[in-house]
Design a protein around this motif. Structure first.
Motif, PDB file in Angstrom:
ATOM      1  N   PHE A   1      17.368   3.110 -25.977  1.00 35.16           N
ATOM      2  CA  PHE A   1      16.553   4.294 -25.691  1.00 35.16           C
ATOM      3  C   PHE A   1      17.408   5.416 -25.103  1.00 35.16           C
ATOM      4  N   LEU A   2      18.227   5.092 -24.115  1.00 29.31           N
ATOM      5  CA  LEU A   2      19.068   6.112 -23.491  1.00 29.31           C
ATOM      6  C   LEU A   2      20.071   6.693 -24.485  1.00 29.31           C
ATOM      7  N   ALA A   3      20.669   5.840 -25.306  1.00 28.77           N
ATOM      8  CA  ALA A   3      21.629   6.333 -26.291  1.00 28.77           C
ATOM      9  C   ALA A   3      20.971   7.309 -27.266  1.00 28.77           C
ATOM     10  N   VAL A   4      19.746   7.006 -27.694  1.00 29.16           N
ATOM     11  CA  VAL A   4      19.028   7.909 -28.592  1.00 29.16           C
ATOM     12  C   VAL A   4      18.712   9.219 -27.879  1.00 29.16           C
ATOM     13  N   MET A   5      18.261   9.150 -26.636  1.00 32.22           N
ATOM     14  CA  MET A   5      17.933  10.375 -25.892  1.00 32.22           C
ATOM     15  C   MET A   5      19.159  11.253 -25.692  1.00 32.22           C
ATOM     16  N   TYR A   6      20.317  10.632 -25.528  1.00 35.01           N
ATOM     17  CA  TYR A   6      21.554  11.382 -25.318  1.00 35.01           C
ATOM     18  C   TYR A   6      22.337  11.602 -26.613  1.00 35.01           C
ATOM     19  N   ASP A   7      21.795  11.113 -27.723  1.00 36.06           N
ATOM     20  CA  ASP A   7      22.423  11.248 -29.035  1.00 36.06           C
ATOM     21  C   ASP A   7      23.833  10.651 -29.050  1.00 36.06           C
ATOM     22  N   ILE A   8      23.944   9.436 -28.547  1.00 40.25           N
ATOM     23  CA  ILE A   8      25.204   8.701 -28.512  1.00 40.25           C
ATOM     24  C   ILE A   8      25.144   7.584 -29.552  1.00 40.25           C
ATOM     25  N   LYS A   9      26.206   7.449 -30.337  1.00 42.76           N
ATOM     26  CA  LYS A   9      26.228   6.454 -31.411  1.00 42.76           C
ATOM     27  C   LYS A   9      26.991   5.186 -31.064  1.00 42.76           C
ATOM     28  N   GLU A  10      27.653   5.173 -29.932  1.00 39.52           N
ATOM     29  CA  GLU A  10      28.380   3.974 -29.531  1.00 39.52           C
ATOM     30  C   GLU A  10      28.446   3.912 -28.012  1.00 39.52           C
ATOM     31  N   VAL A  11      28.017   2.806 -27.449  1.00 39.45           N
ATOM     32  CA  VAL A  11      28.059   2.614 -26.004  1.00 39.45           C
ATOM     33  C   VAL A  11      29.048   1.505 -25.676  1.00 39.45           C
TER      34      VAL A  11
END
Length: 281
Positions: free
Chosen positions: A203-213
């Motif tokens: 969820f956080l990655a989508v909200m921040y538009d991040i493709k790799e954590v």
């Protein structure tokens, strides 16, 4: 170093920010990020705390976690003391029903936080806060892959659209956001939404538009993001998030644009769990 970008708290009007929390001892074992996040919260919003459950028994070495794993004794104390701390230090009432993954450790976390706040409210089980539901559509397809590649690789492949048996990542994020929008508490109240690390990280990655954590981005047990919406219809609103002591905002319209640009068009709109008042042209 975490990949999450930030907006300065100065971008929120000074009169809406709560007074910084100073010289107040945080509960033992609470992640360090949570008290600094509290100091950035606005006042008199419809506030939601989307949190990972409290401390649980250990999983296997690849991040695969049985749904039967319970909270530890320290985890139970932490959840109760965190609820007590929030009730005593926030200008918000926790006297509102909670939503939770139907898994025991999440329900227990919500219940113990309520008890710490001196409350006994309903806890509604939400399928979107566990898998399959929010990310996974075909558990038989995904299960063996998950066990083989591990939880971090699983989330990154999900975010990159390279994993069979899962939703489009933006669909997963919008579905959860819609769930929260439909369950907003009354103004001046804080609602608990208790879930798991995989869902919170995605969820956080989508909200921040991040493709790799990486593991620095991964939510710890009893770590969560505070969020609230502008007082507008769902497709016109923005969500504001306070995560690890930083403020970030994202409009629902930008999420929908990303969803469509990833190859999902009008014919797929019915797959989104949109609020009932949203009407498509």
């Amino acid at each position: 170093m975490s990949k999450y970008p930030e907006l300065s708290s100065a971008e929120l009007s000074a009169e809406t920010l709560a007074k910084p929390v100073l010289n107040l001892s945080a509960p033992a074992h609470l992640p360090d990020s949570m008290v600094p996040s509290v100091s950035l919260l606005p006042t008199d919003k419809r506030l939601i705390l989307f949190t990972r459950h409290s401390l649980r028994e250990r999983s296997d070495g690849n991040g695969f976690t049985s749904y039967q794993l319970p909270l530890t004794a320290k985890g139970r104390v932490l959840a109760k003391s965190w609820g007590r701390w929030l009730n005593g230090n926030l200008p918000y009432s926790l006297d509102v029903d909670s939503i939770s993954s139907p898994i025991g450790r999440c329900i227990d976390t919500a219940q113990l936080m309520q008890e710490g706040a001196g409350l006994q409210r309903s806890i509604a089980h939400q399928s979107l806060l566990v898998e399959p539901g929010s990310l996974v559509t075909e558990p038989e397809t995904v299960s063996e892959v998950f066990k083989e590649i591990g939880v971090l690789n699983f989330i990154n492949r999900f975010l990159q659209g390279n994993l069979e048996g899962t939703k489009n990542s933006y669909q997963g994020g919008i579905d959860i956001l819609s769930l929260f929008y439909q369950h907003q508490p009354e103004q001046g109240h804080l609602m608990l939404a208790v879930s798991h690390d995989t869902l919170l990280s995605a969820f956080l990655a989508v909200m921040y538009d991040i493709k790799e954590v990486d593991w620095n981005d991964w939510p710890k047990m009893m770590e969560g993001v505070f969020l609230w919406f502008d007082d507008k219809p769902f497709i016109e609103t923005s969500v504001h998030l306070v995560w690890r002591g930083k403020v970030h905002s994202r409009s629902v319209s930008s999420l929908l644009e990303d969803y469509y640009s990833s190859g999902y068009r009008q014919s797929h709109q019915s797959e989104l769990l949109l609020p009932p008042e949203v009407k498509w042209n």
